[in-house]
Every structure is written in structure tokens, then in C-alpha cells.
Design a protein around this motif. Structure first.
Motif, PDB file in Angstrom:
ATOM      1  N   VAL A 198      36.883  44.595  31.357  1.00  0.00           N
ATOM      2  CA  VAL A 198      37.991  45.346  31.907  1.00  0.00           C
ATOM      3  C   VAL A 198      37.116  46.640  32.171  1.00  0.00           C
ATOM      4  N   HIS A 199      37.264  47.525  31.058  1.00  0.00           N
ATOM      5  CA  HIS A 199      36.723  48.679  30.772  1.00  0.00           C
ATOM      6  C   HIS A 199      35.583  49.208  31.828  1.00  0.00           C
ATOM      7  N   ARG A 200      34.444  48.009  32.047  1.00  0.00           N
ATOM      8  CA  ARG A 200      33.516  48.543  32.887  1.00  0.00           C
ATOM      9  C   ARG A 200      33.848  48.065  34.418  1.00  0.00           C
ATOM     10  N   ALA A 201      34.625  47.152  34.691  1.00  0.00           N
ATOM     11  CA  ALA A 201      34.762  46.696  36.014  1.00  0.00           C
ATOM     12  C   ALA A 201      36.032  46.788  36.827  1.00  0.00           C
ATOM     13  N   TYR A 202      37.212  47.212  35.915  1.00  0.00           N
ATOM     14  CA  TYR A 202      38.258  47.489  36.649  1.00  0.00           C
ATOM     15  C   TYR A 202      38.271  48.909  37.394  1.00  0.00           C
ATOM     16  N   VAL A 203      39.269  48.666  38.287  1.00  0.00           N
ATOM     17  CA  VAL A 203      39.145  49.925  39.393  1.00  0.00           C
ATOM     18  C   VAL A 203      40.825  49.974  39.568  1.00  0.00           C
ATOM     19  N   PRO A 204      41.591  50.959  38.805  1.00  0.00           N
ATOM     20  CA  PRO A 204      43.035  51.069  39.167  1.00  0.00           C
ATOM     21  C   PRO A 204      43.159  50.927  40.657  1.00  0.00           C
ATOM     22  N   GLY A 205      44.242  50.240  41.110  1.00  0.00           N
ATOM     23  CA  GLY A 205      44.656  50.029  42.515  1.00  0.00           C
ATOM     24  C   GLY A 205      43.659  49.282  43.355  1.00  0.00           C
ATOM     25  N   VAL A 206      42.598  48.998  42.994  1.00  0.00           N
ATOM     26  CA  VAL A 206      41.557  47.991  43.558  1.00  0.00           C
ATOM     27  C   VAL A 206      41.598  46.602  42.819  1.00  0.00           C
ATOM     28  N   GLY A 207      41.463  46.756  41.761  1.00  0.00           N
ATOM     29  CA  GLY A 207      41.194  45.324  41.148  1.00  0.00           C
ATOM     30  C   GLY A 207      39.666  45.254  40.320  1.00  0.00           C
ATOM     31  N   MET A 208      39.196  44.254  40.053  1.00  0.00           N
ATOM     32  CA  MET A 208      37.974  43.823  39.499  1.00  0.00           C
ATOM     33  C   MET A 208      36.773  44.176  40.298  1.00  0.00           C
ATOM     34  N   ARG A 209      35.538  44.696  40.347  1.00  0.00           N
ATOM     35  CA  ARG A 209      34.710  44.766  41.005  1.00  0.00           C
ATOM     36  C   ARG A 209      33.665  43.568  40.855  1.00  0.00           C
ATOM     37  N   SER A 210      33.046  43.113  41.890  1.00  0.00           N
ATOM     38  CA  SER A 210      32.321  41.933  41.477  1.00  0.00           C
ATOM     39  C   SER A 210      31.010  41.904  40.859  1.00  0.00           C
ATOM     40  N   VAL A 211      30.585  43.347  40.557  1.00  0.00           N
ATOM     41  CA  VAL A 211      29.314  43.708  39.661  1.00  0.00           C
ATOM     42  C   VAL A 211      30.020  44.787  38.564  1.00  0.00           C
ATOM     43  N   GLN A 212      29.393  44.899  37.593  1.00  0.00           N
ATOM     44  CA  GLN A 212      29.876  45.853  36.699  1.00  0.00           C
ATOM     45  C   GLN A 212      29.273  47.294  36.584  1.00  0.00           C
TER      46      GLN A 212
END
Length: 267
Positions: A158-172
Motif C-alpha cells: 500500500v505504501h508503494r502503490a496507493y495514490v490518495p483519491g485514485v486508488g492502487m497503481r497497477s505497477v508499483q
């Protein structure tokens, strides 16, 4: 399906689930290495519905199928062996079996599978794959050490891939992919499932809150023309890259779990 098959009144359609269990049991009767998903389904039937595999003949055939699967996996997943993605599928199956069986082969097999799953907990792994690996290990944790390692892996992801307001990236690493990227949709679903497993294991509310946020984001971003999207009859093949059924099944699992926790009626 065991947790999600309902009739028009919202009640579990138990007879349909039982019929499906019997069909699947016959289908794997002569299979040396039955599919993980089929065995997981039958294990849930066995555990939650006394009549699904009620007669002695059905139970004997089911136990024989479990024995064949254990023997096949022991050959493939010796310590350090076998594909890591395959281990993600099989770890929850054998963890489930371990709760119901005293087979002495299971602890060593589960440990070997967990070792393989851990190889997917790294920055270079696609988020959906990493999250699915963490979810599988959380659902299978039978020790405090295994649980803590899995929770640490989830929080790092979550620390590497979570973007607030957007969600998770598909790549880290790198830029946020296009909104209709199929891998990005699966990243939201897999991470939400892992977060709900973390909440179930710990009772920590922030895990459930983030899972809820990811599903709200996913439903908003992957709704397409004609009302299709998360929660609609099907997800557009244009969005999921042809993996409609996989995405819908995973979304159904996550939404079913969220509906037990969330005040949002539409879940």
C-alpha cells in the motif's frame, strides 16, 4: 458461489449449490491433480453445508480427491520448487484442509507454499499479483509469525502503490496507468480483498476503510456506457481485457464481504 448464491428474495439458493458440488465432485473423480478452485469450493461446501457431501460415498470420493491433490502438490511444490503463482492458488486450499484434517503431510506442504508465495512480495511484481499473494497468505495464516509477515507485506504494498483519491497503481513504480487499464482494475480488487482479510484477522478498522474506498473508486472509474461496470451484470471486455468472469467473481467476493461491514446499502 457458496457465499454468494442467492435466489430472487436474497436467500441462499442452497439446492443449486449442492447440485453444483455434486457435479464438480463427479468431474474430478478421475483427475489426478484437481483444480485448486474446485477443491476450495468443495471444502467450503463440506464445512458450511452438512448435506452438500452428506452420503458416505460422496465423502469418500471427496477425501480421495484431496489425497490426490496433496500427493500431486508435494511433487510440484517441494521446498523452493513450483511456480509462485500456482502457490498463491494452493496455499489457501491446504490451509483450509489443515483445519479439517490431521494429514501429517500438510504442515510441510503449507510451509513450502508460503515460502514460494513470499517471492511475489516485491516491488517488481504487478500490484494485482502481489496483492493476491498477500491475500492468500492472510487467509492461510496459522501462526502469529505468518500473520505478521503478511500484514507487513500488505502495508509495504500500500505504501508503494496507493495514490490518495485514485486508488492502487497497477505497477508499483512510475506513473499512474490509464483509467481503463485491466491490470489496474484487478489491482483495486486484489488489494481490497487483501485488506478485508487483514481486517478479519486483526479487527483494525483502517484496513476495512481503505478496502471500502478502493471499491468506491473502482466502481466509479470502471463504470462504462450502458451501465456496465463493477456491480452491473458484466464488466465490459474492453475494460477487463477479456477477463470479465475473473473480475466479476473477484468483485462479487469483495462486495459480499463489504456488505457485512459497510452501511452503504448498494454493496
Amino acid at each position: 458461489c457458496v457465499h454468494g448464491s442467492r435466489d430472487d428474495n436474497g436467500s441462499m439458493n442452497v439446492l443449486e449449490v449442492r447440485r453444483l458440488a455434486q457435479v464438480l465432485l463427479r468431474a474430478i473423480e478421475s483427475v489426478d491433480d484437481p483444480p485448486a478452485a474446485v477443491l476450495q469450493f468443495l471444502l467450503r461446501c463440506y464445512e458450511t453445508d452438512d448435506l452438500a457431501l452428506a452420503d458416505d460415498t460422496a465423502q469418500g470420493r471427496f477425501e480421495a480427491a484431496l489425497g490426490r491433490a496433496t500427493a500431486a502438490r508435494l511433487k510440484v511444490h517441494e521446498p523452493g520448487g513450483g511456480a509462485a503463482e500456482s502457490a498463491v492458488e494452493w496455499l489457501p486450499v491446504f490451509a483450509h484442509m489443515g483445519r479439517l484434517s490431521a494429514d501429517p503431510r500438510l504442515p510441510a506442504l503449507q510451509a513450502a507454499l508460503f515460502e514460494r508465495v513470499q517471492t511475489l512480495w516485491k516491488e517488481g511484481t504487478p500490484v494485482a499479483v502481489n496483492a493476491a499473494a498477500v491475500a492468500g497468505s492472510l487467509q492461510s495464516a496459522d501462526s502469529l509469525e505468518m500473520l505478521q509477515l503478511s500484514l507487513d507485506a500488505l502495508e509495504q504494498l500500500v505504501h508503494r502503490a496507493y495514490v490518495p483519491g485514485v486508488g492502487m497503481r497497477s505497477v508499483q513504480v512510475g506513473a499512474v496507468p490509464p483509467l481503463t487499464d485491466a491490470a489496474n482494475l484487478m489491482a483495486q480488487l486484489s488489494t481490497a480483498e487483501a485488506l478485508l482479510s487483514a481486517y478479519a484477522a486483526t479487527g483494525r478498522v483502517p484496513y476495512a476503510m481503505l478496502a471500502d474506498e478502493l471499491m468506491l473508486s473502482a466502481r466509479k472509474r470502471w463504470s462504462v456506457e450502458g451501465g456496465a461496470g463493477i456491480g452491473a451484470p458484466r464488466v465490459s471486455a474492453r475494460v477487463t481485457g477479456g477477463r470479465d468472469l475473473v473480475a466479476q467473481c473477484q468483485a462479487a467476493r469483495v462486495l459480499n464481504r463489504l456488505s457485512r461491514l459497510s452501511p452503504i446499502a448498494e454493496w
